[in-house]
Design a protein around this motif. Structure first.
Motif, PDB file in Angstrom:
ATOM      1  N   GLU A  84       4.816  23.683 -27.503  1.00 50.71           N
ATOM      2  CA  GLU A  84       5.213  24.780 -28.377  1.00 50.71           C
ATOM      3  C   GLU A  84       4.194  25.044 -29.480  1.00 50.71           C
ATOM      4  O   GLU A  84       4.454  25.848 -30.382  1.00 50.71           O
ATOM      5  N   HIS A  85       3.056  24.407 -29.404  1.00 50.28           N
ATOM      6  CA  HIS A  85       2.032  24.559 -30.437  1.00 50.28           C
ATOM      7  C   HIS A  85       0.693  24.920 -29.802  1.00 50.28           C
ATOM      8  O   HIS A  85       0.474  24.684 -28.606  1.00 50.28           O
ATOM      9  N   ALA A  86      -0.175  25.494 -30.582  1.00 50.78           N
ATOM     10  CA  ALA A  86      -1.505  25.868 -30.093  1.00 50.78           C
ATOM     11  C   ALA A  86      -2.439  24.670 -30.223  1.00 50.78           C
ATOM     12  O   ALA A  86      -3.157  24.511 -31.213  1.00 50.78           O
ATOM     13  N   VAL A  87      -2.403  23.802 -29.235  1.00 49.04           N
ATOM     14  CA  VAL A  87      -3.219  22.591 -29.240  1.00 49.04           C
ATOM     15  C   VAL A  87      -4.175  22.634 -28.057  1.00 49.04           C
ATOM     16  O   VAL A  87      -3.758  22.843 -26.911  1.00 49.04           O
ATOM     17  N   LEU A  88      -5.436  22.424 -28.332  1.00 51.49           N
ATOM     18  CA  LEU A  88      -6.473  22.378 -27.304  1.00 51.49           C
ATOM     19  C   LEU A  88      -6.688  20.924 -26.904  1.00 51.49           C
ATOM     20  O   LEU A  88      -6.904  20.069 -27.754  1.00 51.49           O
ATOM     21  N   ILE A  89      -6.602  20.650 -25.599  1.00 50.26           N
ATOM     22  CA  ILE A  89      -6.776  19.291 -25.089  1.00 50.26           C
ATOM     23  C   ILE A  89      -7.987  19.259 -24.166  1.00 50.26           C
ATOM     24  O   ILE A  89      -8.081  20.053 -23.224  1.00 50.26           O
TER      25      ILE A  89
END
Length: 205
Positions: free
Chosen positions: A38-43
């Motif tokens: 639910e978050h804008a996280v780049l992995i």
């Protein structure tokens, strides 16, 4: 978030397409993706030029630093958490003082007593280690945690009882702890008290 898989003490050949240490990190990536959906996280994943640490060359650490620089060029100034296993954890800890690094999560980390800690001042460090590990020493993680705290890091140690270096036994505990550490270090969820840097004595999940 950047993932760093394990490797060897020495080895200058390039990792092959079927790289078991890299495969071992895939469940951690999936757990992190679920936890941050639910978050804008780049992995991303750090790709090593060769299999080993290779003494003073510290190849894996140099690759981690290069990946952080590339990430900054691609995405700008983002808060970053490094998650590494074994040699990858050593590389993550070595690169943990780089600009933008919010914290480091070390899984069964390789923590030689000579490795530096001063650069971790002000950083959060979470070390998870199985008490049945016969490849890297859990006590070395406790000692590194204590040294890092003395240097100003917010470091904590969590013992995963009944598990070894491959993190196969109690795999769900490893994945869940890592995902909660990542979201807490990124400020997406409240940081669990076990990751708050209050101590380095074994504390089972």
């Amino acid at each position: 978030m950047l993932l760093l898989h394990g490797g060897h003490e020495y080895g200058t050949s390039a990792p092959g397409p079927w790289n078991l240490p890299a495969v071992r990190m895939l469940p951690f990536e999936r757990a992190a993706r679920r936890a941050t959906a639910e978050h804008a996280v780049l992995i991303g994943r750090v790709r090593y030029r060769c299999r080993g640490w290779n003494g003073e060359r510290a190849d894996a650490a140099r690759d981690a630093e290069a990946a952080l620089s590339e990430l900054a060029e691609i995405a700008g100034d983002l808060p970053t958490v490094l998650v590494g296993h074994s040699m990858g954890a050593r590389a993550a800890l070595r690169a943990g003082g780089a600009p933008g690094v919010r914290g480091v999560v070390g899984l069964a980390p390789w923590c030689p007593p000579e490795d530096p800690v001063r650069h971790l001042d002000g950083r959060r460090v979470v070390l998870l280690h199985g008490d049945r590990d016969r490849v890297t020493d859990p006590q070395a993680s406790v000692d590194f945690c204590a040294r890092a705290r003395t240097a100003g890091a917010h470091a904590s140690f969590v013992e995963v009882r009944g598990s070894g270096h491959a993190m196969l036994r109690r795999a769900a505990a490893w994945h869940g702890l890592t995902a909660r550490a990542v979201t807490g270090l990124l400020g997406l969820t409240p940081l669990s008290s076990r990751f708050s840097g209050e101590g380095c004595l074994p504390a089972p999940p």
